[in-house]
Design a protein around this motif. Structure first.
Motif, PDB file in Angstrom:
ATOM      1  N   LYS A 179       0.856  -1.082  -0.113  1.00  0.00           N
ATOM      2  CA  LYS A 179       0.072   0.054  -0.112  1.00  0.00           C
ATOM      3  C   LYS A 179       0.951   1.396   0.122  1.00  0.00           C
ATOM      4  N   LEU A 180       0.172   2.275  -0.492  1.00  0.00           N
ATOM      5  CA  LEU A 180       0.996   3.614  -0.419  1.00  0.00           C
ATOM      6  C   LEU A 180      -0.224   4.465  -0.027  1.00  0.00           C
ATOM      7  N   ASP A 181      -0.016   5.394   0.989  1.00  0.00           N
ATOM      8  CA  ASP A 181      -0.931   6.624   1.212  1.00  0.00           C
ATOM      9  C   ASP A 181      -0.087   7.651   1.643  1.00  0.00           C
ATOM     10  N   ALA A 182      -0.229   8.838   0.507  1.00  0.00           N
ATOM     11  CA  ALA A 182       0.738   9.938   0.713  1.00  0.00           C
ATOM     12  C   ALA A 182      -0.002  10.999   0.212  1.00  0.00           C
ATOM     13  N   THR A 183       0.269  12.098   0.813  1.00  0.00           N
ATOM     14  CA  THR A 183      -0.155  13.672   0.564  1.00  0.00           C
ATOM     15  C   THR A 183       0.771  14.501   0.088  1.00  0.00           C
ATOM     16  N   TYR A 184       0.331  15.192  -1.157  1.00  0.00           N
ATOM     17  CA  TYR A 184       1.035  16.007  -2.052  1.00  0.00           C
ATOM     18  C   TYR A 184       0.351  17.414  -2.013  1.00  0.00           C
ATOM     19  N   ARG A 294      -4.102   7.054  -2.359  1.00  0.00           N
ATOM     20  CA  ARG A 294      -3.984   5.983  -1.753  1.00  0.00           C
ATOM     21  C   ARG A 294      -4.078   4.645  -3.019  1.00  0.00           C
ATOM     22  N   ILE A 295      -3.027   4.028  -3.003  1.00  0.00           N
ATOM     23  CA  ILE A 295      -2.958   2.857  -4.010  1.00  0.00           C
ATOM     24  C   ILE A 295      -2.709   1.575  -3.384  1.00  0.00           C
ATOM     25  N   GLY A 296      -3.246   0.531  -3.686  1.00  0.00           N
ATOM     26  CA  GLY A 296      -3.135  -0.908  -3.127  1.00  0.00           C
ATOM     27  C   GLY A 296      -2.645  -1.723  -4.326  1.00  0.00           C
ATOM     28  N   ALA A 297      -1.694  -2.596  -4.113  1.00  0.00           N
ATOM     29  CA  ALA A 297      -1.342  -3.359  -5.151  1.00  0.00           C
ATOM     30  C   ALA A 297      -1.018  -4.790  -4.700  1.00  0.00           C
ATOM     31  N   THR A 298      -1.138  -5.803  -5.559  1.00  0.00           N
ATOM     32  CA  THR A 298      -0.776  -7.200  -5.104  1.00  0.00           C
ATOM     33  C   THR A 298       0.719  -7.481  -4.944  1.00  0.00           C
ATOM     34  N   ALA A 299       1.538  -8.213  -4.473  1.00  0.00           N
ATOM     35  CA  ALA A 299       2.673  -8.380  -4.231  1.00  0.00           C
ATOM     36  C   ALA A 299       3.221  -8.352  -5.706  1.00  0.00           C
TER      37      ALA A 299
END
Length: 736
Positions: A179-184, A294-299
């Motif tokens: 996962k990624l959760d970041a603010t720009y 927010r982006i979620g991905a498989t391995a």
């Protein structure tokens, strides 16, 4: 003419003139000073007086009184216009801001008065004699502080949906392996065009003529008529040359309204050019954003959830910055969410600026993609390629008309030497310089709009094209001339193009990356009519006649084109209108941007060493003018990445650096040689020329490519634009 089926073979496909990198037909006039811009139309309005705009000294509040007595008595003064004597003023349809303050003040430097005098110096001196008393009110000037109170924007024309959702974003994101959760954040940006907003206005009875710097002539007539409360047919707008617009001259602003009011009050033509500080605080700009991705991905790297939330601010009635636009279309992923929130701020209006939505949205999205690729231990290009899609992710039954994103990325990687990219951030040095590579994808819509033209053939064989289309430095004169030359089978020097006059047929205008494809389609439609008129005059069957090298050939006969107009001028006039192809296909342009940067390991100074753009944007009507558009966009993207920032005084409520000394844009020393590649493409769903626009694709993704290169060079991730050395210096000692 109706374009409701994909284009088949037509005269444009001869590509004798279209597709060639010919020089600008207006180039000589521009480099020799022969092109007259709005403020220079002296011959058109002899004896014009000068108007000087006085801007509000507060950002929010009310005008208690305006004492203009001393100004009216000053030498040379002909009139002073304020809200007290201007009459009832409305607002146009496109912009939300009012042209003249009174009694409420909506933002700093909103116009409160126009002084008209015989000379500019007299008008400026008299404006300093006006005494305005205000009552200041508390205002909202800080997007971060107003963020929690932001609301979904209201729907309307040119307003994106406030929220979109596909599948179960929350559930898929929660269950994602990586996962990624970041603010720009992106700051407010100024258009900073060379030519200021400028208008000369003249009345002849009830008829108003304005020579003005405007991108959309038809919008301008509509909005000026609505603002002044007069008939559209009583207004003529003339705008043959424009010194840069970038969306900021979409339609009329206070210069046109006040010039018209001043000319009526002084009973003579009046010319108004906004002084440079008002170009920042009075007119429109690109608003700041706060974006959470927010982006979620498989391995393995397949995106399973992608969400993008964006906050921006605007004056009452203004639109949001549609930063979520690229996330809705660029990558695959079954579970999706986007949200826009709009806070009311009391700064000057935020509105369209080159690639509104995509430009700031990709400044965030394309960093996020790099960050997640690193978490997945995937090459950034490989991660993007893995998540390509040939259908609209929000509507899988709707395919892209053309989508060569993978080809853009892979072609660019090969040409740029991506395989030589430092594998480890901060892993390569060149003396005191840390060097790195960055990449970003690019996407920008390819809309088309109804557009008309008139084409004339005279007895000399000269083809004259007339349309109210504008040329904001993009090359409209040239590509329109190429279209007419191809259709009528004549050399380019046998075509005369007349633009930017509301007496001509109504075009799509310049903006939204729809200008090139739309305006040339309108010229195509008019030329079809003219070809039919020529064939009838010659007794030829138009369906089988060919037009080439100044000759018309049919049935074994070949006749000089000009002979058809020997007795009288022949005219063809039509407009191109569109069916439902834009709803059946996702029509977009695509690209990939590559950058190499060097960062001084001790000072944090950033230097761009080289950049490359690879673009897929339909048939390129003129590779030379198209390349100019791309490198212009790349230069603006470099500015957005490294220096541009309209700094807000959050106490007084205005942009502090409101001139070209304090608002930094790239200069020659900042920009190296830029390389551009156009992929071979012809999109039959886009129009008869199978072409799309490129003017806004060139900026989309650039800033993120540079930001990613800075990270690759230093290992320091900056999520707050612009990336200035102060944001690097604290970590550099460890890197160095």
């Amino acid at each position: 003419m109706k374009f409701d089926k994909p284009a088949t073979t037509n005269p444009i496909d001869q590509l004798r003139v279209v597709g060639k990198p010919v020089d600008r037909v207006d180039g000589l006039l521009k480099v020799t000073g022969g092109a007259s811009y709005a403020y220079e139309q002296h011959a058109a309005a002899p004896g014009a007086a000068y108007g000087y705009v006085l801007g509000a000294a507060i950002a929010k509040g009310r005008i208690d009184s305006i004492d203009t007595a001393r100004a009216r008595a000053a030498p040379g003064v002909l009139a002073v216009v304020t809200a007290d004597n201007a009459g009832k003023l409305d607002k146009g349809e496109f912009y939300a801001g009012r042209a003249l303050a009174g009694p409420a003040v909506d933002h700093y430097h909103q116009a409160v008065a126009l002084v008209v005098a015989d000379t500019f110096e007299q008008a400026r001196a008299a404006a300093a004699l006006i005494n305005v008393r205000y009552t200041r009110s508390a205002g909202a000037f800080d997007l971060a502080a107003a963020k929690d109170g932001a609301q979904p924007p209201k729907p309307g024309k040119f307003r994106p949906p406030a929220q979109t959702g596909i599948g179960d974003f929350d559930g898929a994101y929660a269950g994602a392996a990586v996962k990624l959760d970041a603010t720009y954040t992106t700051p407010d940006h100024a258009h900073a065009m060379m030519e200021p907003h400028a208008t000369i206005a003249a009345w002849n009875g009830d008829q108003l003529t304005c020579w003005t710097a405007i991108q959309q002539v038809n919008w301008g007539r509509r909005d000026l008529a609505r603002t002044l409360g007069i008939a559209v047919d009583d207004i003529r707008l003339v705008s043959p040359y424009i010194g840069g617009g970038f969306g900021g001259k979409g339609t009329i602003l206070c210069d046109a309204v006040l010039a018209a009011l001043g000319a009526r009050a002084a009973q003579r033509p009046v010319k108004v050019a906004l002084q440079r500080p008002l170009m920042f605080n009075n007119v429109t700009h690109r608003p700041a954003t706060i974006q959470r991705i927010r982006i979620g991905a498989t391995a393995a790297g397949d995106i399973v959830a992608i969400g993008h939330e964006s906050w921006s601010g605007n004056i009452a009635g203004g639109r949001p910055e549609a930063a979520t636009a690229p996330t809705r279309l660029l990558y695959a992923g079954a579970n999706r969410m986007t949200k826009l929130k709009l806070a009311q701020l009391d700064l000057a209006e935020g509105s369209a600026m080159r690639a509104p939505g995509e430009a700031p949205g990709m400044m965030a999205l394309e960093i996020a993609m790099d960050e997640l690729a690193e978490k997945l231990n995937l090459d950034p290009i490989a991660f993007r390629v893995r998540n390509d899609t040939q259908v609209d992710p929000e509507d899988p039954k709707r395919p892209f008309s053309q989508r060569q994103l993978i080809a853009c990325l892979q072609t660019g990687a090969q040409r740029f030497g991506w395989s030589r990219r430092p594998e480890r951030p901060a892993g390569r040095r060149d003396g005191r310089w840390l060097t790195g590579y960055g990449v970003a994808a690019a996407i920008r819509g390819a809309p088309v709009m109804a557009s008309g033209a008139r084409v004339r053939l005279d007895k000399r064989g000269v083809v004259t094209v007339e349309t109210d289309m504008t040329d904001i430095g993009t090359g409209s004169y040239t590509i329109i001339a190429q279209t007419a030359a191809e259709m009528m089978g004549v050399a380019l020097d046998q075509v005369v193009v007349r633009l930017g006059d509301s007496r001509f047929p109504e075009s799509a205008g310049s903006g939204g990356q729809w200008g090139a494809a739309s305006s040339t389609a309108g010229v195509y439609a008019a030329c079809v009519q003219l070809r039919e008129a020529v064939a009838r005059q010659l007794g030829f069957n138009v369906a089988d006649a060919t037009f080439a090298q100044g000759q018309v050939t049919w049935g074994g006969r070949s006749v000089a084109l000009q002979s058809a107009a020997r007795e009288r001028e022949l005219i063809g006039e039509d407009k191109m209108e569109y069916g439902d192809l834009a709803t059946r296909f996702a029509q977009q342009t695509f690209g990939a941007h590559f950058a190499e940067v060097a960062v001084d390991a001790y000072t944090g100074e950033i230097r761009i060493r080289r950049m490359l753009a690879v673009c897929a944007a339909g048939r390129i009507i003129n590779p030379k003018t198209a390349r100019s558009q791309i490198i212009g966009g790349m230069t603006m993207g470099a500015g957005a990445a490294l220096m541009e920032d309209m700094v807000v005084d959050k106490r007084a409520g205005y942009f502090v650096n409101h001139d070209l000394a304090g608002y930094e844009v790239p200069v020659h020393a900042d920009i190296p040689h830029l390389d551009v590649i156009f992929l071979d493409e012809a999109d039959a769903t886009a129009g008869p020329l199978k072409a799309k626009g490129v003017g806004e694709l060139g900026i989309s993704g650039v800033a993120a490519a540079i930001a990613n290169a800075v990270y690759n060079a230093t290992g320091i991730r900056v999520r707050e634009y612009p990336i200035t050395l102060d944001k690097l210096i604290g970590e550099l000692p460890k890197v160095a």
